[in-house]
Design a protein around this motif. Sequence first.
Motif, PDB file in Angstrom:
ATOM      1  N   LEU A 186       0.825  -1.212   0.000  1.00 22.35           N
ATOM      2  CA  LEU A 186       0.000   0.000   0.000  1.00 22.35           C
ATOM      3  C   LEU A 186       0.864   1.269   0.000  1.00 22.35           C
ATOM      4  O   LEU A 186       0.561   2.236  -0.709  1.00 22.35           O
ATOM      5  N   ILE A 187       1.930   1.254   0.776  1.00 20.61           N
ATOM      6  CA  ILE A 187       2.817   2.425   0.810  1.00 20.61           C
ATOM      7  C   ILE A 187       3.506   2.629  -0.533  1.00 20.61           C
ATOM      8  O   ILE A 187       3.612   3.753  -1.038  1.00 20.61           O
ATOM      9  N   LEU A 188       3.952   1.540  -1.153  1.00 25.73           N
ATOM     10  CA  LEU A 188       4.663   1.643  -2.433  1.00 25.73           C
ATOM     11  C   LEU A 188       3.752   2.164  -3.546  1.00 25.73           C
ATOM     12  O   LEU A 188       4.135   3.060  -4.304  1.00 25.73           O
ATOM     13  N   ILE A 189       2.536   1.598  -3.638  1.00 25.07           N
ATOM     14  CA  ILE A 189       1.658   2.013  -4.739  1.00 25.07           C
ATOM     15  C   ILE A 189       1.063   3.402  -4.506  1.00 25.07           C
ATOM     16  O   ILE A 189       0.521   4.019  -5.421  1.00 25.07           O
ATOM     17  N   THR A 190       1.196   3.900  -3.266  1.00 22.32           N
ATOM     18  CA  THR A 190       0.683   5.241  -2.963  1.00 22.32           C
ATOM     19  C   THR A 190       1.747   6.309  -3.169  1.00 22.32           C
ATOM     20  O   THR A 190       1.500   7.334  -3.812  1.00 22.32           O
ATOM     21  N   GLN A 210      -1.352   8.254 -14.083  1.00 22.08           N
ATOM     22  CA  GLN A 210      -2.702   7.917 -13.645  1.00 22.08           C
ATOM     23  C   GLN A 210      -2.716   7.357 -12.225  1.00 22.08           C
ATOM     24  O   GLN A 210      -3.765   7.322 -11.587  1.00 22.08           O
ATOM     25  N   LEU A 211      -1.567   6.917 -11.720  1.00 19.91           N
ATOM     26  CA  LEU A 211      -1.489   6.397 -10.357  1.00 19.91           C
ATOM     27  C   LEU A 211      -1.005   7.448  -9.368  1.00 19.91           C
ATOM     28  O   LEU A 211      -0.789   7.151  -8.196  1.00 19.91           O
ATOM     29  N   ASP A 212      -0.820   8.686  -9.843  1.00 20.74           N
ATOM     30  CA  ASP A 212      -0.418   9.781  -8.961  1.00 20.74           C
ATOM     31  C   ASP A 212      -1.670  10.423  -8.382  1.00 20.74           C
ATOM     32  O   ASP A 212      -2.506  10.956  -9.114  1.00 20.74           O
ATOM     33  N   ILE A 213      -1.798  10.381  -7.066  1.00 20.37           N
ATOM     34  CA  ILE A 213      -3.015  10.866  -6.425  1.00 20.37           C
ATOM     35  C   ILE A 213      -3.201  12.372  -6.589  1.00 20.37           C
ATOM     36  O   ILE A 213      -4.322  12.879  -6.549  1.00 20.37           O
ATOM     37  N   ALA A 243      -5.603   8.677   6.068  1.00 19.02           N
ATOM     38  CA  ALA A 243      -6.355   7.469   6.417  1.00 19.02           C
ATOM     39  C   ALA A 243      -5.587   6.216   6.010  1.00 19.02           C
ATOM     40  O   ALA A 243      -5.497   5.249   6.775  1.00 19.02           O
ATOM     41  N   LEU A 244      -5.015   6.236   4.809  1.00 20.18           N
ATOM     42  CA  LEU A 244      -4.283   5.067   4.319  1.00 20.18           C
ATOM     43  C   LEU A 244      -3.000   4.847   5.117  1.00 20.18           C
ATOM     44  O   LEU A 244      -2.671   3.716   5.491  1.00 20.18           O
ATOM     45  N   THR A 245      -2.280   5.932   5.396  1.00 16.94           N
ATOM     46  CA  THR A 245      -1.056   5.809   6.190  1.00 16.94           C
ATOM     47  C   THR A 245      -1.376   5.320   7.602  1.00 16.94           C
ATOM     48  O   THR A 245      -0.675   4.459   8.154  1.00 16.94           O
ATOM     49  N   GLY A 246      -2.447   5.872   8.195  1.00 18.26           N
ATOM     50  CA  GLY A 246      -2.870   5.412   9.514  1.00 18.26           C
ATOM     51  C   GLY A 246      -3.219   3.935   9.514  1.00 18.26           C
ATOM     52  O   GLY A 246      -2.904   3.207  10.462  1.00 18.26           O
ATOM     53  N   HIS A 247      -3.845   3.486   8.441  1.00 23.69           N
ATOM     54  CA  HIS A 247      -4.204   2.073   8.323  1.00 23.69           C
ATOM     55  C   HIS A 247      -2.949   1.203   8.283  1.00 23.69           C
ATOM     56  O   HIS A 247      -2.878   0.170   8.955  1.00 23.69           O
ATOM     57  N   CYS A 248      -1.967   1.623   7.488  1.00 21.58           N
ATOM     58  CA  CYS A 248      -0.715   0.862   7.385  1.00 21.58           C
ATOM     59  C   CYS A 248       0.007   0.829   8.728  1.00 21.58           C
ATOM     60  O   CYS A 248       0.521  -0.221   9.145  1.00 21.58           O
ATOM     61  N   VAL A 249       0.061   1.964   9.404  1.00 18.33           N
ATOM     62  CA  VAL A 249       0.685   2.010  10.728  1.00 18.33           C
ATOM     63  C   VAL A 249      -0.057   1.083  11.685  1.00 18.33           C
ATOM     64  O   VAL A 249       0.558   0.350  12.473  1.00 18.33           O
TER      65      VAL A 249
END
Length: 231
Positions: free
Chosen positions: A30-34, A43-46, A203-209
């Motif tokens: 998740l961290i890598l693809i983000t 297209q994968l750049d948020i 939210a995504l970083t918090g989830h990974c942590v």
Amino acid sequence: MAAPMVSNNSISKKTLRNIVIGNVTSAIILILITYIPFHGKSQLDIVSNPLGVTKFLSASVMFLHGILHFLTQHQSNKGQKFRLGILVKSILKSALVFAASLVFFHVIAIMFGAAFINETAETFHFAMMLSSTTVGPLLIHLQSNVESWSRVFVFESPDLGMETTVFISSITSVVGAWLGAFPIPLDWDKPWQAWPITCVLGALTGHCVGILVASVHVCLQVYKQNKFKLT
């Protein structure tokens, strides 16, 4: 008199290994693809494609938790009869709960300052990410079982399996989303400050942590249990 809700705090070495490897691998993916495509103008750049990437990341979280559920639960499900009707009912019920969580988080975002009429799509996609990192994993690992949800969150008694992971990661996802809102009003004029990019990333970083912290917590608890048995 109803029996008290208790958690199962025993865990096999194989299940523990699968949980730790699965959680760590999921967090890394998740961290890598983000963050690797960040400012990559792809297209994968948020920053360049916030709504599309939020959909992709939300689906990725759910997919990875689906794999985690298979790795940790398929052994315990052996010998159980497959019933299509029960499966369909469970899927429909979970879909309704997930849809309700989308509406809930959308309303909460508006209450905390998101525009009521403008940027509706952005707010909805933020709600999608928060639902995918909180309610989605709960539905995958605990289904829509009210008793299990109550035991995990109300009585704070998750077992040392994936329940601990979803308990911790749900909390850290919400905290991460809240912290992600702080850069938005600052006058840095950066493109990544646009709503809801920082909150989605938070939210995504918090989830990974959360899933990493849960892995460490489970390992420590198992170590303490084994040490206690030997003394």
